[in-house]
Design a protein around this motif. Sequence first.
Motif, PDB file in Angstrom:
ATOM      1  N   ALA A  13     -17.573  30.714  57.801  1.00 26.01           N
ATOM      2  CA  ALA A  13     -16.914  30.872  59.098  1.00 26.01           C
ATOM      3  C   ALA A  13     -17.877  31.131  60.239  1.00 26.01           C
ATOM      4  N   LYS A  61     -12.522  28.641  54.240  1.00 28.66           N
ATOM      5  CA  LYS A  61     -12.746  28.326  55.651  1.00 28.66           C
ATOM      6  C   LYS A  61     -13.945  27.394  55.798  1.00 28.66           C
ATOM      7  N   ASP A 101     -11.811  29.907  63.920  1.00 28.59           N
ATOM      8  CA  ASP A 101     -10.498  30.346  63.451  1.00 28.59           C
ATOM      9  C   ASP A 101      -9.485  30.265  64.582  1.00 28.59           C
TER      10      ASP A 101
END
Length: 458
Positions: free
Chosen positions: A321, A358, A389
Amino acid sequence: MSNTAKMSARERIENLVDANSFVEIGGLITKRNTDFNMQEKAVPADGVITGYGIVDSNLVYIYSQDVKAMNGSVGEMHAKKIAAIYEMALKAGAPVIGLIDCAGIRVQEAVDALAGFGEIYMAKVKASGVIPQISAILGSCGGGVAISSKFSDITLMDAENGRLFVNSPNAVEGNRVEKCDTAAAAFQAEAGNVDIVCQNEAEVLTNIRTLVSMLPANAGAAAAVDTSDDSNRVLTGFDGYATDAKEALTQIADDTKFIELKAEYGKEMITGLLSLDGVTVGAIANADEGVLSTAGCKKAEQFTYFCDAFGLPIVTLTNVAEYASSMEEEKTISQAVADMTYAFASADVPRINVITGKAYGSAYVAMNSKHIGADLVLALEGAKVGVMDAKTAAQIMYEDEIAKAADTKAALEEKAEEFDKVQCDAKVAAGRGYVDNIIEGGEVRKHLIYAMQMFGMR
């Protein structure tokens, strides 16, 4: 230092190779130096036993330093014997295994011994990427010998008796061995100088046998592992391992055997070897933290080059991420990510990426994505692929609108949900061709084996 009895140089070889398979070469060679009354000193085999043998039906060349002969120190003829073994191994296309237990340079031989170090270094450089090189540190490995060990592809260390150092702990300014044993396996493993730490030399030898059975004999040979595992085995409960990369790789592997390399270094990244329906592959995965760090990227970069050199397909599990964030990381992270990206993008071996969680931002792009040439990209159901995100993106895109809402929290959630649906679902990336297939977690192993078959690896 442990008081446990150590094997002799010859016993180590006998415990490594198949029974009665070792053939010694140069057993009668000894020193020719006569300075400092050296003619009066007996140095059997000049302190190193060299030859070839069989490990699980695989030809290997071996040198084992004899600490009982002038402490295994490296002199002129000692070095020539090692260099000669390398020359033979290159012609035969077989791995070289070094069993290291050495006091360092033989001071009495001065420049001749230094010339010997150069011969060893040159031999190892010529062999790099051509035949696998494995070093096992079973005793002292200091100074120039420590440098020599780092030319190897994989280094193992006996935590009980192994000592790896360029400068001994007490020679490091401001340090004493009681304060920090910089020669210990724990310290060197954390620094990334050791790939596998073992509890004793017997465990080291067992691990070497496993590695030899998994690695190709040379850069032009195929790697094949015997397995009775079911190629259609479903990974029950795999979704629970999707963010536990080491366990995920273990479940994917034939017979659930995953050999992790450099486990104590760059823990944000996991690297290692496993087989899929008998095909050895290199595995690289983001650990639970989901970040790219400098050490993690260096670890992945080096391992990618190793796999590419020896024709090992690369499987990556992506769950990333962001980048590691600190003042120190800012000095190095950009170059480390660029170097890792270059390694992935330039590799010629088949590359398969599985997005397990992710996959956000340029960190995702660098992790063996389709955009830098991955041959096949799979994503688990529920995986996320996007610029960042959804909540963070919504805060940026709809800052004013959210601020004016009567219930800012609800407004943020609504916009985040909208962004997630439109931009972050892996199905959106699949619709654009950036992901080749969305699969269930239990089917990962089967799909990876299908990929090996598709690329003609099986």
